[in-house]
Design an enzyme around this catalytic site. Structure first.
Site, PDB file in Angstrom:
ATOM      1  N   ASN A 450       0.677  -1.225  -0.019  1.00 27.58           N
ATOM      2  CA  ASN A 450       0.061   0.132  -0.027  1.00 27.58           C
ATOM      3  C   ASN A 450       0.762   1.205  -0.075  1.00 27.58           C
ATOM      4  OD1 ASN A 450      -1.911   1.963   0.219  1.00 27.58           O
ATOM      5  ND2 ASN A 450      -2.501   1.392   2.423  1.00 27.58           N
ATOM      6  N   LYS A 452       0.251   4.307  -0.312  1.00 27.15           N
ATOM      7  CA  LYS A 452      -0.325   5.449   0.169  1.00 27.15           C
ATOM      8  C   LYS A 452      -0.253   6.640  -0.541  1.00 27.15           C
ATOM      9  CE  LYS A 452      -0.279   3.427   4.799  1.00 27.15           C
ATOM     10  NZ  LYS A 452       0.000   3.384   6.186  1.00 27.15           N
ATOM     11  N   HIS A 537      -9.544   1.236   5.168  1.00 25.02           N
ATOM     12  CA  HIS A 537      -8.241   1.555   5.793  1.00 25.02           C
ATOM     13  C   HIS A 537      -8.370   2.584   6.945  1.00 25.02           C
ATOM     14  CE1 HIS A 537      -4.049   2.592   6.649  1.00 25.02           C
ATOM     15  NE2 HIS A 537      -3.628   1.417   5.852  1.00 25.02           N
ATOM     16  N   GLU A 539      -6.772   4.958   7.647  1.00 28.78           N
ATOM     17  CA  GLU A 539      -6.560   6.264   7.865  1.00 28.78           C
ATOM     18  C   GLU A 539      -8.009   6.836   7.112  1.00 28.78           C
ATOM     19  OE1 GLU A 539      -1.986   5.346   7.398  1.00 28.78           O
ATOM     20  OE2 GLU A 539      -3.223   5.817   5.738  1.00 28.78           O
ATOM     21  N   GLU A 609      -5.442  -4.961  10.688  1.00 24.17           N
ATOM     22  CA  GLU A 609      -4.235  -3.787  10.927  1.00 24.17           C
ATOM     23  C   GLU A 609      -4.536  -3.283  12.309  1.00 24.17           C
ATOM     24  OE1 GLU A 609      -4.721  -0.781   8.175  1.00 24.17           O
ATOM     25  OE2 GLU A 609      -6.920  -0.255   8.739  1.00 24.17           O
ATOM     26  N   GLY A 615       2.571   2.364  11.196  1.00 23.89           N
ATOM     27  CA  GLY A 615       3.809   3.433  11.246  1.00 23.89           C
ATOM     28  C   GLY A 615       4.458   3.758  12.343  1.00 23.89           C
ATOM     29  N   SER A 655       3.319  -2.495  10.809  1.00 25.43           N
ATOM     30  CA  SER A 655       4.593  -2.661  10.681  1.00 25.43           C
ATOM     31  C   SER A 655       5.275  -3.978  10.380  1.00 25.43           C
ATOM     32  CB  SER A 655       5.064  -2.230  12.180  1.00 25.43           C
ATOM     33  OG  SER A 655       4.714  -0.869  12.413  1.00 25.43           O
TER      34      SER A 655
END
Length: 693
Positions: A450, A452, A537, A539, A609, A615, A655
């Site tokens: 991904n 992003k 996702h 985000e 996730e 991150g 991660s």
């Protein structure tokens, strides 16, 4: 060429490891069989560094045992390839300390022998430094390639090697501490003739030695030699031997017996005596054990009865000798000798050495003195006479072979047999599973990237091209998907259409078409050649307020336009700490995808996730990830049945790196990963893909 270089690297690492293992094992064993010798060497070091006053004498043997035990254990682990990080780190630490120390020893020469192999192998200081440089290079090679070190025993059984090895070396050191060493590498070993050990080979020049005596009078200390030895108003403090000129140094060069009563040198008299001579050796009478005094006095009476010679030999002063006489009732004469040969002669304080014509017939430590039952007949009729000089070496050989090598070999053999049987069982089970899989398709393994909001068009094309070339040269063992920003989709999809890599969009609109400026519909995504779309996702949920209802609309449109959906779910740190992760995951599934038909569900890939690990560099442990993946699969089973749940691909996204991917992907319910930052470099992404190999 790559395979050849890799094999060469493994051979070099294995060779370095075995060299280090042999060196550490040999060093540990030679110290373990003579802990008092190692203790005396430690004392020498501390004296030269001026630290001997800070360390009590009773601590020396324990320091020696700790050093021997550590070296032996490290060597054992290196030999079997266990505790790889620990042993590589300890080996590196030891060599980083010993290499500069031995360089200083070689230059300053304060001690003739560093004592790294005890008395078994005596090296010059320069030879020792060269040896340590070579071992340091081996350690550095091992440190860099420690992960490639081959294990000779399974991880589940390695504790047996560790426990047995430590138990062996501790018992060996304890025995040699309480009794005399089972192997004597010194010139005073049983069977050696002291006179012969003192001889200078023809053509060699004899060095010159001088004995220095430290005496005290009126609180003032002063050194004397035999030539100017003072009167009885001076008190003896210490003595030592110094070499005053270079030359060949024979194994025995400081055996000098000076009778205390008259100061006469009786060395030749004792070494040429055709009868038996008993020497009670006590380098320091103030520290000598007095528990065997009665046996010593009985032995002295026995010598008088059968005409044998008996002397006490010590490096102590007159006052200590008189105190010994007073405490023990000793009636025998004393001789004085330097402490170093006395410590070398017998590792006990006191000990007994039996000589005949200069040959060492036998010796005993204080815990093994002859008892009264031997004092009723001449020596020749007892078992006290032992001239078999090979016996100590034979004992060590038998101990190492039968009490160390054979048991460890059996443990290793049984481990290999058991591991082989387990492997056969697994292969049979795998064969059965393979037969079942002929009827039932196994769920797909996927590593998805991904990107992003990263990479401009040119950078994205370059990365996709590099990935295409890398995976063409080394085909992956799993499905590979890259999720790119909208600007890349058409170009990258065209570039990769004939490759093993599938392309995914990172989002799509929840509307079919219309006046929605800036949005990209599922139909548009499909038209670029993309096969997947990433939805849900964290985000998108957090920054763009995507609700379960919005995501439900997006999922329906994506499936309607022939796209496969990678649907993301997961909990925040606060939810994890509140133990709400299962409820959160189930609610997100129920709110957006559990309305689908069984046929539609076949085009869904779940990506778990943990938001707190995205991150941040933090990663859920393999056990944590497996636990929640198994739960998610159970939720799918509740809605679509066990067979559909077993066919559902569930990815981990949090991660994930090349270093932890093998452990994560090895879990039964983790079918790959949704990779963020690590997908932006071809080498990093390839490392994760290779976890399936």
């Amino acid at each position: 060429m790559s395979n050849w270089s890799e094999r060469l690297k493994q051979v070099c690492i294995l060779s370095a490891r075995l060299v280090l293992a042999i060196a550490f094992l040999f060093s540990g064993i030679t110290k373990a069989v003579d802990p008092w010798g190692t203790a005396f060497k430690i004392q020498d070091y501390l004296i030269h560094f001026g630290l001997n006053q800070l360390v009590p004498f009773w601590l020396y043997p324990y320091m020696a045992m700790a050093l021997a035990g550590l070296e032996f254990y490290v060597g054992l682990c290196l030999m079997w390839g266990i505790r790889r990080y620990f042993t590589a780190l300890v080996s590196l630490a030891i060599m980083l300390v010993m290499t500069p120390l031995t360089l200083w020893l070689a230059i300053a020469n304060p001690i003739a022998d560093c004592g790294c192999f005890g008395d078994a192998l005596v090296l010059s200081n320069w030879a020792t430094f060269g040896k340590n440089v070579f071992l340091l290079l081996c350690v550095l090679l091992l440190w860099r390639g420690r992960r490639l070190a081959t294990r000779f025993i399974s991880e589940n059984t390695q504790w047996l090697i560790s426990v047995y090895g430590l138990l062996f070396v501790l018992l060996l050191m304890g025995h040699c501490m309480y009794h005399l060493p089972i192997a004597d590498f010194r010139p005073y070993r049983i069977g050696n003739n002291i006179t012969e050990q003192m001889e200078i080979p023809e053509g060699e020049t004899a060095p010159e030695f001088d004995t220095r005596f430290v005496m005290e009078k009126d609180g003032k200390q002063q050194e004397f030699t035999l030539d100017n030895y003072p009167d009885s108003t001076w008190q003896f403090v210490d003595s030592y031997t110094v070499q005053t000129s270079e030359g060949y140094v024979p194994p025995v060069h400081d055996f000098i017996l000076e009778r205390v009563s008259d100061g006469e040198d009786i060395t030749d008299q004792v070494l040429t005596d055709e009868g038996y001579t008993f020497l009670l050796v006590a380098y320091d009478l103030t520290k000598a054990q007095q528990g065997t005094v009665d046996l010593v006095n009985e032995l002295y009476d026995y010598c008088n009865a059968y005409g044998y010679t008996f002397y006490g030999v010590t490096a102590s002063g007159d006052e200590a000798i008189e105190q010994w006489r007073y405490d023990t009732g000793a009636a025998y004469d004393f001789c004085r000798m330097d402490a170093i040969p006395l410590k070398t002669m017998v590792r006990s304080n006191p000990g007994i050495v039996l000589l005949k014509e200069g040959t060492v017939i036998n010796k005993w430590g204080s815990n093994d003195f002859p008892t009264e039952e031997y004092f009723r007949k001449p020596l020749e009729q007892t078992t006290l006479v032992d001239t078999d000089g090979s016996a100590p070496y034979g004992t060590l050989w038998k101990v190492v072979v039968f009490l160390l090598a054979v048991p460890l070999g059996l443990i290793t053999l049984l481990d290999r047999v058991w591991t082989g049987l387990l492997l056969i069982g697994k292969l049979r089970k795998k064969s059965k599973i393979s037969n079942l899989l002929k009827k039932k398709k196994m769920r797909k393994k996927i590593v998805a990237g991904n990107w992003k909001m990263n990479k401009n068009l040119q950078e994205g094309v370059a990365l996709a091209t590099e990935l295409k070339e890398v995976l063409a040269a080394d085909a992956p063992n799993c499905g590979v998907v890259i999720g790119t920003p909208f600007i890349h989709l058409a170009t990258v999809a065209e570039l990769l259409k004939d490759s093993v890599i599938a392309v995914s969009a990172e989002n799509c609109a929840n509307k079919e078409k219309g006046a929605y400026t800036g949005e990209v519909s599922a139909e548009m995504v499909k038209s670029t050649g993309a096969e997947y779309v990433i939805l849900g996702h964290s985000e998108r949920r957090e920054y763009y307020n995507e609700t379960p209802e919005i995501l439900k609309e997006k999922v329906d449109l994506a499936l309607a336009n022939g796209l496969k959906v990678i649907f993301c779910i997961g909990e925040s740190l606060a939810q994890r700490e509140a133990n709400e992760q299962e409820a959160v995951c189930k609610a997100e599934l129920a709110g957006s995808v559990f309305h689908l038909t069984a046929e539609q569900w076949k085009n869904i890939v779940i990506a778990y996730e943990p938001i707190w690990a995205i991150g941040t560099g933090k990663t859920a442990t393999a056990e944590q990830a497996e636990e929640i993946h198994a739960y998610i699969r159970s939720c799918v089973a509740e809605v679509y049945g066990a067979e559909a749940a077993d066919d559902t691909t569930i990815l981990y996204g949090g991660s994930c790196k090349a270093s932890n991917a093998p452990e994560l992907f090895a879990k039964a319910d983790i079918d790959g990963g949704l990779i963020g930052g690590a997908s932006l470099k071809a080498a990093d992404f390839k490392g994760i893909i290779d976890a399936f190999k």
